[in-house]
Design a protein around this motif. Structure first.
Motif, PDB file in Angstrom:
ATOM      1  N   TYR A  92      90.053  42.421 155.261  1.00 26.48           N
ATOM      2  CA  TYR A  92      89.510  41.864 154.169  1.00 26.48           C
ATOM      3  C   TYR A  92      87.960  43.414 153.519  1.00 26.48           C
ATOM      4  O   TYR A  92      88.682  42.639 152.293  1.00 26.48           O
ATOM      5  CB  TYR A  92      88.520  40.861 155.450  1.00 26.48           C
ATOM      6  N   THR A  93      87.705  43.543 154.325  1.00 23.38           N
ATOM      7  CA  THR A  93      87.017  44.514 152.613  1.00 23.38           C
ATOM      8  C   THR A  93      87.733  45.260 152.220  1.00 23.38           C
ATOM      9  O   THR A  93      87.028  45.147 151.129  1.00 23.38           O
ATOM     10  CB  THR A  93      86.174  45.962 154.370  1.00 23.38           C
ATOM     11  N   ASN A  94      88.858  45.823 151.838  1.00 17.86           N
ATOM     12  CA  ASN A  94      89.595  46.192 151.158  1.00 17.86           C
ATOM     13  C   ASN A  94      90.271  45.326 150.340  1.00 17.86           C
ATOM     14  O   ASN A  94      90.466  45.417 149.106  1.00 17.86           O
ATOM     15  CB  ASN A  94      90.943  47.717 151.754  1.00 17.86           C
ATOM     16  N   LEU A 111     102.543  40.228 161.841  1.00 20.80           N
ATOM     17  CA  LEU A 111     102.102  39.669 162.240  1.00 20.80           C
ATOM     18  C   LEU A 111     100.640  40.234 162.681  1.00 20.80           C
ATOM     19  O   LEU A 111      99.247  39.639 163.055  1.00 20.80           O
ATOM     20  CB  LEU A 111     102.418  38.536 163.671  1.00 20.80           C
ATOM     21  N   CYS A 112     100.850  41.269 163.775  1.00 23.38           N
ATOM     22  CA  CYS A 112     100.252  42.212 164.599  1.00 23.38           C
ATOM     23  C   CYS A 112      98.720  41.035 165.105  1.00 23.38           C
ATOM     24  O   CYS A 112      97.631  41.437 164.518  1.00 23.38           O
ATOM     25  CB  CYS A 112      98.878  42.879 163.222  1.00 23.38           C
ATOM     26  N   GLY A 113      98.809  40.743 165.647  1.00 27.36           N
ATOM     27  CA  GLY A 113      98.806  39.625 166.526  1.00 27.36           C
ATOM     28  C   GLY A 113      98.102  38.554 165.929  1.00 27.36           C
ATOM     29  O   GLY A 113      96.828  37.419 165.952  1.00 27.36           O
ATOM     30  N   HIS A 114      99.138  38.265 165.504  1.00 30.21           N
ATOM     31  CA  HIS A 114      97.737  36.800 164.074  1.00 30.21           C
ATOM     32  C   HIS A 114      96.510  37.110 163.473  1.00 30.21           C
ATOM     33  O   HIS A 114      95.545  36.425 163.374  1.00 30.21           O
ATOM     34  CB  HIS A 114      98.233  35.843 164.557  1.00 30.21           C
ATOM     35  N   ARG A 118      94.810  33.391 158.992  1.00 28.38           N
ATOM     36  CA  ARG A 118      94.228  32.638 157.699  1.00 28.38           C
ATOM     37  C   ARG A 118      93.879  33.581 156.486  1.00 28.38           C
ATOM     38  O   ARG A 118      93.251  32.831 155.605  1.00 28.38           O
ATOM     39  CB  ARG A 118      92.625  32.603 158.899  1.00 28.38           C
ATOM     40  N   MET A 119      94.580  34.275 156.581  1.00 29.63           N
ATOM     41  CA  MET A 119      94.600  35.253 154.926  1.00 29.63           C
ATOM     42  C   MET A 119      94.658  34.542 153.476  1.00 29.63           C
ATOM     43  O   MET A 119      93.782  34.165 152.766  1.00 29.63           O
ATOM     44  CB  MET A 119      95.397  36.617 154.971  1.00 29.63           C
ATOM     45  N   GLN A 120      95.765  33.644 153.717  1.00 30.48           N
ATOM     46  CA  GLN A 120      95.788  32.935 152.910  1.00 30.48           C
ATOM     47  C   GLN A 120      94.644  32.162 152.363  1.00 30.48           C
ATOM     48  O   GLN A 120      94.216  31.552 151.331  1.00 30.48           O
ATOM     49  CB  GLN A 120      97.027  31.808 152.505  1.00 30.48           C
ATOM     50  N   LEU A 130      99.071  36.722 148.019  1.00 30.27           N
ATOM     51  CA  LEU A 130      98.873  38.271 148.886  1.00 30.27           C
ATOM     52  C   LEU A 130     100.402  37.706 149.759  1.00 30.27           C
ATOM     53  O   LEU A 130     100.519  36.335 149.939  1.00 30.27           O
ATOM     54  CB  LEU A 130      97.853  37.853 150.138  1.00 30.27           C
ATOM     55  N   GLN A 131     100.798  38.821 150.319  1.00 29.88           N
ATOM     56  CA  GLN A 131     102.080  38.680 150.760  1.00 29.88           C
ATOM     57  C   GLN A 131     102.256  39.676 152.067  1.00 29.88           C
ATOM     58  O   GLN A 131     101.780  40.993 151.548  1.00 29.88           O
ATOM     59  CB  GLN A 131     103.007  38.877 149.732  1.00 29.88           C
ATOM     60  N   LEU A 132     102.774  39.075 153.167  1.00 33.32           N
ATOM     61  CA  LEU A 132     102.834  40.246 154.171  1.00 33.32           C
ATOM     62  C   LEU A 132     103.991  40.984 154.074  1.00 33.32           C
ATOM     63  O   LEU A 132     105.149  39.939 153.360  1.00 33.32           O
ATOM     64  CB  LEU A 132     102.418  39.773 156.007  1.00 33.32           C
ATOM     65  N   LEU A 133     104.752  41.974 155.020  1.00 32.45           N
ATOM     66  CA  LEU A 133     106.605  42.550 154.842  1.00 32.45           C
ATOM     67  C   LEU A 133     106.898  40.890 156.237  1.00 32.45           C
ATOM     68  O   LEU A 133     106.402  40.384 156.825  1.00 32.45           O
ATOM     69  CB  LEU A 133     106.532  43.173 155.381  1.00 32.45           C
TER      70      LEU A 133
END
Length: 279
Positions: A92-94, A111-114, A118-120, A130-133
């Motif tokens: 989140y900082t980056n 997902l890394c442990g969810h 809430r990122m979006q 913003l998009q994850l793989l």
């Protein structure tokens, strides 16, 4: 000026080198100046690329004077996935820094442990995509990958299918093989009370180590490191064919969304498959 950001785990270092070195449209690659990007810099330069390495605030100043399509990369330390709250805080900082000048940001994470559930919502106010793989391997609507091994094996469904008959196996990609102590949190307070020994791993049911061959050769000692790991823990070595398809598709979709927003995702992937077939 169009700016695409990449924030990712160093585990995906080779995949990021692959997508950037095969991108004919990117005009300038910026790396945020920090320790985590050193390996990426060396590999990109070995591919004949010339990334610009600067602190974030200097990159922003350069972008304000440019009309190029640029990609900015900020890698994060291996092992953050062991603590989802720490991973979320660091990312989140980056994201807060990069979303101020990037049009879209691709996160080389699963997902890394969810950690990013809430990122979006949390970054909706920025207007930055913003998009994850993304896993598109099943033909169903795209969804984030479970983790980096699922990415290397071609999708979460294939990973789950493999695990049904290989639940006794640890899966290592090249960057995992070279950095397994950090990746598993060995010698770290993230695994209090657990000693990463052959006896303890076998007690957990592990008997094999899988060499996941993605076809990338940026780490020439991959096979040697797998053999060393197997010898150290008394494991049998097996091998699975992997791929870079998910990394490439996710990168292409984000890039095309920024440069060609009129194209639908399925048309982007269809054109890419035709291009691959013709070559």
């Amino acid at each position: 000026m169009t700016v695409m950001g990449i924030i990712g785990c160093r585990i995906f270092e080779d995949e990021i080198v692959h997508v950037l070195s095969n991108d004919l449209e990117v005009e300038r690659i910026y790396l945020v100046k920090n320790e985590e990007n050193i390996g990426l810099l060396n590999k990109l330069e070995a591919q004949g690329l010339e990334p610009v390495v600067l602190p974030v605030y200097e990159i922003r100043a350069c972008l304000e004077q440019s009309e190029e399509f640029s990609v900015i990369v900020q890698l994060q330390e291996i092992g953050l996935h062991m603590n989802p709250s720490r991973l979320r805080s660091k990312t989140y900082t980056n994201l807060s820094l990069m979303s101020g000048f990037a049009d879209g940001i691709l996160l080389f994470y699963g997902l890394c442990g969810h950690a990013f559930s809430r990122m979006q919502t949390d970054f909706a106010h920025t207007g930055c995509s913003l998009q994850l793989l993304q896993d598109r391997s099943t033909g169903e609507p795209a969804r984030p990958l479970e983790d980096c091994i699922a990415a290397a094996l071609g999708g979460s469904s294939r990973y789950r299918e493999i695990l049904k008959s290989h639940s006794d196996t640890l899966f290592l990609t090249p960057m995992w093989a070279l950095n397994w102590k950090n990746a598993f949190g060995v010698d770290d307070e993230l695994l209090p009370g657990f000693e990463f020994t052959p006896e303890n791993l076998k007690e957990l049911g592990y008997r094999k180590v899988a060499r996941v061959d993605t076809g990338l050769s940026y780490e020439p000692d991959f096979e040697k490191k797998i053999e060393e790991f197997a010898l150290n823990f008394g494991f049998e070595v097996i091998e699975f064919e992997g791929s870079t398809e998910i990394a490439q598709q996710s990168y292409s979709l984000m890039q095309n969304m920024l440069l060609r927003p009129h194209l639908k995702p399925e048309n982007i992937l269809f054109k890419k498959s035709l291009k691959s077939f013709s070559t």
